[in-house]
Structure formats: structure tokens, C-alpha cells
Motif scaffolding. Structure first.
Motif, short mmCIF file in Angstrom:
data_model
loop_
_atom_site.label_atom_id
_atom_site.label_comp_id
_atom_site.label_asym_id
_atom_site.label_seq_id
_atom_site.Cartn_x
_atom_site.Cartn_y
_atom_site.Cartn_z
N UNK A 17 31.40 39.32 46.92
CA UNK A 17 30.81 40.60 46.49
C UNK A 17 31.64 41.78 46.96
N UNK A 18 32.38 41.61 48.06
CA UNK A 18 33.20 42.70 48.60
C UNK A 18 34.50 42.89 47.83
N UNK A 19 34.88 41.89 47.06
CA UNK A 19 36.13 41.98 46.30
C UNK A 19 35.84 42.70 44.98
N UNK A 20 36.31 43.91 44.86
CA UNK A 20 35.97 44.78 43.71
C UNK A 20 36.90 44.54 42.54
N UNK A 21 36.58 43.57 41.73
CA UNK A 21 37.33 43.32 40.50
C UNK A 21 36.46 42.50 39.57
N UNK A 22 36.63 42.71 38.29
CA UNK A 22 35.88 41.95 37.29
C UNK A 22 36.62 40.70 36.85
N UNK A 23 37.87 40.57 37.27
CA UNK A 23 38.67 39.42 36.87
C UNK A 23 38.40 38.24 37.80
N UNK A 24 37.74 37.22 37.30
CA UNK A 24 37.36 36.06 38.12
C UNK A 24 38.57 35.40 38.77
N UNK A 25 39.66 35.32 38.03
CA UNK A 25 40.84 34.63 38.54
C UNK A 25 41.44 35.37 39.73
N UNK A 26 41.60 36.67 39.60
CA UNK A 26 42.14 37.49 40.69
C UNK A 26 41.20 37.47 41.88
N UNK A 27 39.93 37.61 41.60
CA UNK A 27 38.91 37.62 42.65
C UNK A 27 38.91 36.30 43.42
N UNK A 28 39.07 35.19 42.69
CA UNK A 28 39.04 33.87 43.32
C UNK A 28 40.23 33.67 44.26
N UNK A 29 41.40 34.18 43.87
CA UNK A 29 42.59 34.02 44.70
C UNK A 29 42.43 34.80 46.01
#
Length: 595
Positions: free
Chosen positions: A545-557
Motif C-alpha cells: 500500500x505504501x508503494x504509490x503506483x498503479x502498475x502491478x509489475x513495477x509495484x511487485x518488483x
């Protein structure tokens, strides 16, 4: 375009038979169905996706059945017969790729409604303009469907310059015993076609309204495992099989279904995926187009067919084969099918192809043949992996626990095994990569690397590893997955985050930042409590939740990096006796840790 028409009602016995078939299916196979997927919806969707030979996992991935679905209960997108998902590697250079989009709506009651068909028109209006991002429709559709729309738009844009052929198939399935045709329904279907043709003028459009009678017929129509091969002249016979010439027109009949589509299930055993517009396929295509060349078979390496059952005598020109598989000659087969399917009449074409027919019933021997027949030309790295001995060993081991490793995709589905008991190759890779290799990001977004790249494959499928590590990783993942089902997350988040939660949970319970294979094998599943899984889930969700991005792939990395930093800090100061409290108590009582 097919529309409802007036017809006789189903008999009462027909309806009873359909309902009984569904109840039997539900009892035998529905165990393990995700909570929010209605068994009836899956049952119906699965019937109409059979030509694509999907696994249960692949079928479930496209089911959208929930509110805000735009009349779309299932959305599946294929290129050259292969399902496209978030991990697919699409050949962006292949010329004339064949694209199939299948959209299914299932209703349990009521007749065919123009209002329901209108939903497909509105959905088409949002889906087919490729320059309009799916995010524009956040207020109209749920998250899972938006991701499917985004995948279709972005993937199609990548291949648009290669002149793909697009077929859009809609199914509207209504569990009613009589079709009620009316002008409003027909007009509504025409509007869906108009909307599609605004954006894809050359696309093929199909819209089938399926009532209970048609559904019953579809359920009873099984993909035949028996095919007839017709020789042009008596073949040479040996103890291993037969070798001879088959006319191209008869070979087309051999590799197509009763409905005239390519029988993809016959190509599934072939380790070589369709290579698109590579030089060899261009040459095959050019040779086929030159119909004056009667020696086509001399200019082609031919086809190798593997069959589990072949008649004893080759005295007849017709052989009925049990479960034939094309293990070499996939490129040639596709080019032959594509060439002749585009011709209105080809009965005068007397050219032939060389066919080697081999009989083998032992799975190890079958895989040895697949490896041998595909070793003479360059294959994508790792294409033969699934025939390695270790995968046979894993399959045998899983059976001791009542699980079925689907090394040959669809094999256990066809035999009626429960969904919950079937483990796909991808599921095994993801469990091993997340838990043992500590790479949840790769497990989620690059699972194919563990088959196609030698370095990754050797890490995941190393015969020096204890075989039980594969079983334990699956059992751990299943336990974590059961816990994740209770979390208030959408389907995509559950699918992504369970891999991170599993990694974190195993680290906590073993008190190790990177647990060894032995630690995983010896891990007592009872020590993997809801408290530990819950603690892991809490941390994973906090970082996510702290990772501010809508891109699942970027967020997951980024999530993977954050989680590993947390584990390094946390385990450095956490007493091991606290983490392994349950395990230690069991040791004291039993003298050993139960595997």
C-alpha cells in the motif's frame, strides 16, 4: 452471425440429463473452485473453450463473473491458438498472427434479452478503440476486467503492424428450454457487429445464443481422441510403426476438428511453439502456393506422428489412431492447414507429405521420441525441459499425496480429476521460485524463464535437490492460498501477493532469510500457523500500500526489495525459539519434526 430461432422445446428428460451432468461434474471436479466463481459459470465457459485446450488454471484466469462486468462473464484472448496473459511473451515480428477473442455471458434464468446483448455493444465501444486506455473506464468495470481490457489493447497494438486476422466470438448462454427469437434481439446483435466493424472492418464476427438444448449438445460433444489417417499408398511397416505418403488434402482432414478448426490438442505434445514468420515457414508457404510442384514431400522434412494405439495390420490405407500427437512438423502442419483453409476448393490437389507414424504407450518412451525428433534443428532454449526425468519423478511423487502434476497439459482434466488436485507446471514453478528461490517477483511475472533459460532452470529443477522440496513448496503455497482467500483483496491482488506472503511466512517459520532446501523439506506444516501467515500478510500489505503506483509489475518488483530488507532486519533480532515455538514443542513430544 447466428441468432436465436424458433424451435421445439427440449424434452423434460433432456433437461434432467443436463442438470444431472452438471451435478456429477460439480461433485467430481468443482472442489477447489475459487470462492467467487460460480460452478455453473465455469461449467458453461469450459464447454465452449474446449477447442483451445486450456488447463483449469487458464480457464479460471479469464472468468470475470461479478458486478460491473459489462455483460462479460469470461474474457479470453488468444494469438495463434495460445492464451495471452500477463506473463506471455508475444512474438511482435510474426506476420499475419491469428487473433481470437472469446467473450462469454452466462445467465441461469430468463430468455434472451436485448438489454443483455446491448451490454456487449457498450463493452465493444470501450474495448475496441485501441487508442483509448482501459484506465479511462475505471468507473464502469471492475479491476480484473480492466486488466484484461488493458492486456488486449496493448498487445494488439504491438502486433497491429503485422496484419493480424481477428475473430471475435460472443457466446450468450441462457439456461432455458426454448429459444424465443424476436427482432429486438436480432437488432441488438447487429449493433454489436456494427460497433466491432467500426474499429476492425475485416474482423470476423460471431454471436451465438446458446439455450439449454445447444448447451446439452455441446456438453455431449467431446473432442475425439481417435483420428483417421489415410495413406496415399500402402506405407512401409516396421515394429516401431509406419512410414508413407499422405495426400495434403487428407492430412488437412486429419488435423482438423469436426467443426473445421485446427485440432490444437494434437499439437500440444510438440515442444516447439509456432514460430510465426520465420524463414522456414515462408519457404513452406511459398512451396504450398506453387501448386504445379508435385514433389512437395521431397522438399519438406515431413511429419512425425506419435499414437498410443495403432491397428496391427497396415494392409489397409485407412488407420484409426488412438490419441495421435504431432511431435515433429508443427510448423509444416500449421502452414498446410492455413493454406488449405483459405481455399474454397482443394479436392484436386494431389500433392503429398511424408508421414512417420510411431506407436508408443510408455510416457518415458514418448518423451524420448519427442526429444529425438526435435533435436535436429535449433529450438528455443529449454523447449525440451518438460520431458526431463525429474518431471516424471515429480508427477509420481505428487500422486502419493493425491495430487496430479499436469506435466502434459490437460491430461488430468480430461480424466476428470478435481480442479483442486491438479498442479500445473506454472503453479509448481511459482511455488518453487517464491519459496525456495526467494524470487516472488520472477515467480509472478517471469515464470517462463524457469523453463526457457538454462541458468534459471538449473536452479529450480536440479536433480541434486531433494525431490520432496517440490511437494513441500506446493503444500505450503496451498496453505497460504487458503489464508489469502479470506483477505479483503481483489482477485489480482490475491494472485500477486500470495507469492510474497508465502516467501515471508517460510522465512519467519524457519528463522532464515534464505531457507535451504533441507529446511523447507523438514518444515512442519502445522508450524505454519495462521498467526505467522497473518503476520506476513500484514507486512506485505503494508509495504504494498505504501508503494504509490498503479502498475502491478513495477509495484511487485519494488515490493520484493522492501520485503527482503524487512526480513533481514527482523530475523537478525528475533529469537529463533519464538519463531519455531510450535515446531519445538512437537520435537519435545515426538522426538522429531514431522515432514
Amino acid at each position: 452471425m447466428m441468432v436465436p430461432s424458433t424451435r421445439t422445446r427440449m424434452s423434460a428428460n433432456d433437461i434432467i440429463a443436463l442438470e444431472a451432468n452438471f451435478k456429477n461434474w460439480e461433485r467430481e471436479r468443482a472442489d477447489g473452485m475459487p470462492d467467487k466463481v460460480k460452478p455453473w459459470v465455469y461449467y458453461c465457459v469450459d464447454q465452449y473453450l474446449r477447442p483451445f485446450n486450456l488447463s483449469d488454471e487458464e480457464t479460471l484466469s479469464g472468468i470475470m463473473d461479478k458486478g460491473d462486468d459489462g455483460g462479460v462473464d469470461a474474457f479470453h484472448f488468444f494469438i495463434n491458438g495460445n492464451l495471452v496473459d500477463s506473463t506471455s511473451i508475444v512474438d511482435e515480428k510474426a506476420l499475419n498472427p491469428k487473433v481470437d477473442l472469446v467473450i462469454i455471458q452466462v445467465t441461469a434464468r430468463g430468455g434472451f434479452s436485448p438489454l443483455e446483448v446491448n451490454k456487449h455493444e457498450l463493452f465493444s465501444r470501450d474495448l475496441f478503440p485501441l487508442n483509448e486506455p482501459a484506465s479511462k473506464f475505471k468507473t464502469k468495470y471492475h479491476d480484473t476486467l480492466l486488466k484484461a481490457m488493458k492486456l488486449f489493447k496493448e498487445t494488439y497494438l504491438k502486433i497491429a503492424g503485422n496484419f493480424p486476422t481477428l475473430t471475435v466470438q460472443y457466446y450468450y448462454i441462457a439456461n432455458i428450454d426454448e429459444e424465443k427469437a424476436n427482432k429486438n434481439v436480432r437488432d441488438a446483435i447487429d449493433n454489436v457487429e456494427v460497433e466491432l466493424k467500426k474499429h476492425f472492418s475485416a474482423a470476423a464476427f460471431k454471436y451465438d445464443c446458446e439455450n439449454a438444448q445447444k448447451l446439452s449438445k455441446q456438453v455431449q460433444t467431446r473432442i475425439s481422441k481417435r483420428k483417421t489417417l489415410i495413406w496415399a499408398e500402402p506405407p512401409m511397416e516396421s515394429a516401431a510403426g509406419y512410414v508413407g505418403l499422405v495426400r495434403l488434402k487428407d492430412y488437412v482432414a486429419f488435423i482438423q476438428t469436426d467443426s473445421g478448426t485446427l485440432a490444437e490438442h494434437m499439437l500440444d505434445a510438440n515442444v516447439r511453439g509456432y514460430q510465426g514468420d520465420v524463414t522456414v515457414n515462408k519457404q513452406i508457404k511459398e512451396t504450398l502456393q506453387n501448386q504445379s510442384d508435385a514433389n512437395f514431400w521431397i522438399l519438406n522434412n515431413g511429419i512425425t506422428v506419435l499414437a498410443s494405439g495403432v491397428p496391427q495390420s497396415a494392409g489397409h490405407l485407412r488407420l484409426d489412431l488412438e490419441d495421435p500427437q504431432i511431435v515433429n512438423g508443427l510448423q509444416t502442419s500449421r502452414e498446410i492447414f492455413n493454406h488449405f483453409s483459405s481455399l474454397p476448393h482443394y479436392t484436386n490437389d494431389e500433392r503429398s507429405i511424408l508421414v512417420r507414424l510411431i506407436t508408443a504407450t510408455d510416457p518415458l518412451l514418448q518423451d524420448a521420441i519427442i526429444r529425438a525428433t526435435n533435436s535436429q534443428t535449433k529450438l528455443p532454449e529449454g523447449a525440451l525441459r518438460i520431458t526431463d526425468r525429474i518431471h516424471h519423478q515429480i508427477e509420481d511423487l505428487f500422486k502419493t499425496e493425491g495430487l496430479y502434476y499436469d506435466r502434459r497439459k490437460g491430461f488430468y482434466k480430461d480424466t476428470g480429476k478435481p480442479i483442486a488436485k491438479i498442479i500445473s507446471v506454472t503453479q509448481l514453478i511459482q511455488a518453487v521460485a517464491a519459496i525456495y528461490l526467494q524470487s516472488p517477483y520472477d515467480a509472478r511475472w517471469r515464470p517462463s524463464d524457469y523453463l526457457t533459460k538454462s541458468a534459471s532452470y538449473e536452479k529450480a529443477f536440479n536433480e541434486d535437490l531433494p525431490l520432496t522440496v517440490y511437494l513441500k513448496c506446493i503444500l505450503i503455497m496451498r496453505k497460504v492460498q487458503d489464508f489469502v482467500r479470506s483477505l479483503d483483496l481483489n482477485r489480482s491482488e490475491k494472485f500477486n501477493l500470495k507469492l510474497y506472503i508465502a516467501m515471508c511466512s517460510v522465512c519467519l517459520v524457519t528463522h532464515s532469510v534464505k531457507p535451504s532446501a533441507e529446511e523447507i523439506v523438514n518444515l512442519d506444516l502445522d508450524s505454519l500457523t495462521d498467526e505467522i501467515i497473518g503476520e506476513s500478510a500484514k507486512k506485505v500489505l503494508k509495504f504494498y500500500s505504501e508503494l504509490k503506483t498503479d502498475e502491478d509489475k513495477v509495484r511487485s518488483e519494488k515490493l520484493s526489495d522492501r520485503l527482503k530488507k524487512y526480513l533481514n532486519m527482523s530475523l537478525a533480532r528475533r529469537p529463533k525459539t519464538v519463531i519455531n515455538d510450535v515446531t519445538q514443542k512437537k520435537k519435545n513430544r515426538a522426538g522429531r519434526v514431522r515432514v
